[in-house]
Write a protein that holds these residues in place. Structure first.
Motif, PDB file in Angstrom:
ATOM      1  N   ASN A 134       0.724  -1.089  -0.043  1.00  0.00           N
ATOM      2  CA  ASN A 134       0.117   0.013  -0.036  1.00  0.00           C
ATOM      3  C   ASN A 134       0.884   1.217  -0.015  1.00  0.00           C
ATOM      4  O   ASN A 134       0.461   2.384  -0.807  1.00  0.00           O
ATOM      5  N   LYS A 135       2.009   1.202   0.769  1.00  0.00           N
ATOM      6  CA  LYS A 135       2.768   2.326   0.697  1.00  0.00           C
ATOM      7  C   LYS A 135       3.290   2.620  -0.804  1.00  0.00           C
ATOM      8  O   LYS A 135       3.413   3.555  -0.969  1.00  0.00           O
TER       9      LYS A 135
ATOM     10  N   LEU B  31       1.285   7.078  -6.433  1.00  0.00           N
ATOM     11  CA  LEU B  31       0.382   8.274  -6.908  1.00  0.00           C
ATOM     12  C   LEU B  31       0.859   9.781  -6.504  1.00  0.00           C
ATOM     13  O   LEU B  31       0.230  10.661  -7.288  1.00  0.00           O
ATOM     14  N   SER B  32       1.711   9.815  -5.495  1.00  0.00           N
ATOM     15  CA  SER B  32       2.167  11.262  -4.985  1.00  0.00           C
ATOM     16  C   SER B  32       3.221  11.729  -6.046  1.00  0.00           C
ATOM     17  O   SER B  32       3.483  12.807  -6.198  1.00  0.00           O
ATOM     18  N   ALA B  33       4.137  10.838  -6.190  1.00  0.00           N
ATOM     19  CA  ALA B  33       5.427  11.050  -7.010  1.00  0.00           C
ATOM     20  C   ALA B  33       5.194  12.011  -8.308  1.00  0.00           C
ATOM     21  O   ALA B  33       6.035  12.971  -8.422  1.00  0.00           O
TER      22      ALA B  33
ATOM     23  N   TYR C 212      -5.673   6.801  -2.246  1.00  0.00           N
ATOM     24  CA  TYR C 212      -4.781   6.353  -1.133  1.00  0.00           C
ATOM     25  C   TYR C 212      -5.100   5.245  -0.315  1.00  0.00           C
ATOM     26  O   TYR C 212      -6.101   5.353  -0.084  1.00  0.00           O
ATOM     27  N   LYS C 213      -4.247   4.428   0.006  1.00  0.00           N
ATOM     28  CA  LYS C 213      -4.421   3.325   1.019  1.00  0.00           C
ATOM     29  C   LYS C 213      -3.985   3.389   2.260  1.00  0.00           C
ATOM     30  O   LYS C 213      -3.314   4.352   2.373  1.00  0.00           O
ATOM     31  N   VAL C 214      -4.445   2.319   3.030  1.00  0.00           N
ATOM     32  CA  VAL C 214      -4.089   2.427   4.373  1.00  0.00           C
ATOM     33  C   VAL C 214      -2.442   2.012   4.490  1.00  0.00           C
ATOM     34  O   VAL C 214      -2.213   0.921   4.121  1.00  0.00           O
TER      35      VAL C 214
ATOM     36  N   VAL D 285      -4.527   5.921   6.489  1.00  0.00           N
ATOM     37  CA  VAL D 285      -4.664   6.126   5.001  1.00  0.00           C
ATOM     38  C   VAL D 285      -3.711   7.225   4.584  1.00  0.00           C
ATOM     39  O   VAL D 285      -3.454   8.365   5.254  1.00  0.00           O
ATOM     40  N   GLY D 286      -3.045   7.014   3.512  1.00  0.00           N
ATOM     41  CA  GLY D 286      -1.813   7.579   3.022  1.00  0.00           C
ATOM     42  C   GLY D 286      -0.469   7.523   3.629  1.00  0.00           C
ATOM     43  O   GLY D 286       0.437   8.227   3.414  1.00  0.00           O
ATOM     44  N   GLY D 287      -0.304   6.380   4.494  1.00  0.00           N
ATOM     45  CA  GLY D 287       0.912   6.236   5.071  1.00  0.00           C
ATOM     46  C   GLY D 287       1.757   5.844   4.246  1.00  0.00           C
ATOM     47  O   GLY D 287       1.635   5.382   3.191  1.00  0.00           O
ATOM     48  N   GLY D 288       3.075   6.317   4.546  1.00  0.00           N
ATOM     49  CA  GLY D 288       4.447   6.084   3.857  1.00  0.00           C
ATOM     50  C   GLY D 288       4.867   7.440   2.995  1.00  0.00           C
ATOM     51  O   GLY D 288       5.973   7.518   2.643  1.00  0.00           O
ATOM     52  N   HIS D 289       4.086   8.426   3.379  1.00  0.00           N
ATOM     53  CA  HIS D 289       4.591   9.875   2.750  1.00  0.00           C
ATOM     54  C   HIS D 289       5.848  10.244   3.456  1.00  0.00           C
ATOM     55  O   HIS D 289       6.521  11.137   3.120  1.00  0.00           O
TER      56      HIS D 289
END
Length: 214
Positions: free
Chosen positions: A4-5, A11-13, A42-44, A57-61
């Protein structure tokens, strides 16, 4: 969580990739990314909440801003907003490549990562995922006159009132390219972080020097 990360970073890059930071401009991570919600795909993923690993949600940023921060530290750019969660040492070292204390903490619409271009140079961020890694590059229209080195010094573990802490300083050195001479040195972080994992295999001092605790 790892899969998910990877989705979240993919998605963000593209929202950051290729951005130009011209003289006088300020880069804002969340201004470019926007809400990292499920409605936006975005995923958990893994997050840090209340000084411990969690999910959201959005973890990894944080990994994204960690990468940007590391590149900015090696440039003439000026950091204007930087938060961190290094009051706690949450995970034991495993193939650590950068000094402890150089990470970032971000929360949408609350904690941002921002830097400003106070130079006469134009910078560009290139970031992308390759299916396994998040890749990054910081380019400039003109060559910088200096290089930068980031290193950790005086690292050790201490036990204070039965609690183990990680100590050390993170030093940033500015080196003139032509001569190779260090023209400026600064402490950018003094660590005194509570260790949150099994400490049985660590070499621990009984107390930390007052200069580290301050």
């Amino acid at each position: 969580m790892q899969e998910n990360k990877a989705i979240n970073l993919a998605l963000s890059a593209p929202k950051v990739n290729g951005i130009l930071i011209r003289p006088g401009e300020t880069f804002s991570f969340w201004h470019l990314i926007g809400p990292d919600t499920a409605r936006h795909g975005y995923k958990v993923g893994l997050t840090i909440s209340n000084n411990k690993p969690s999910t959201g949600v959005g973890g990894g940023h944080c990994q994204f801003t960690n990468l940007i921060h590391w590149m900015v530290l090696h440039s003439d750019l000026t950091i204007v907003e930087h938060h961190h969660h290094d009051g706690f040492d949450l995970f034991p070292d495993y193939k650590r490549q950068i000094p402890f204390g150089t990470g970032t903490s971000i929360v949408y619409n609350y904690l941002d990562y921002r830097f400003r271009n106070d130079t006469d140079n134009v910078y560009q961020l290139l970031v992308y995922t390759d299916g396994e890694y998040l890749q990054g590059e910081l380019r400039a229209s003109k060559e910088q006159k200096s290089t930068y080195q980031i290193c950790a010094e005086n690292e050790f573990f201490s036990k204070e009132d039965g609690i183990v802490f990680r100590n050390g300083t993170v030093i940033r050195k500015k080196i003139e390219k032509r001569s190779g001479v260090c023209i400026h040195e600064e402490t950018i972080r003094t660590n005194h972080a509570r260790v949150m994992y099994d400490t049985s295999g660590l070499e621990i001092r009984k107390t930390a020097p007052s200069s580290i605790r301050e």
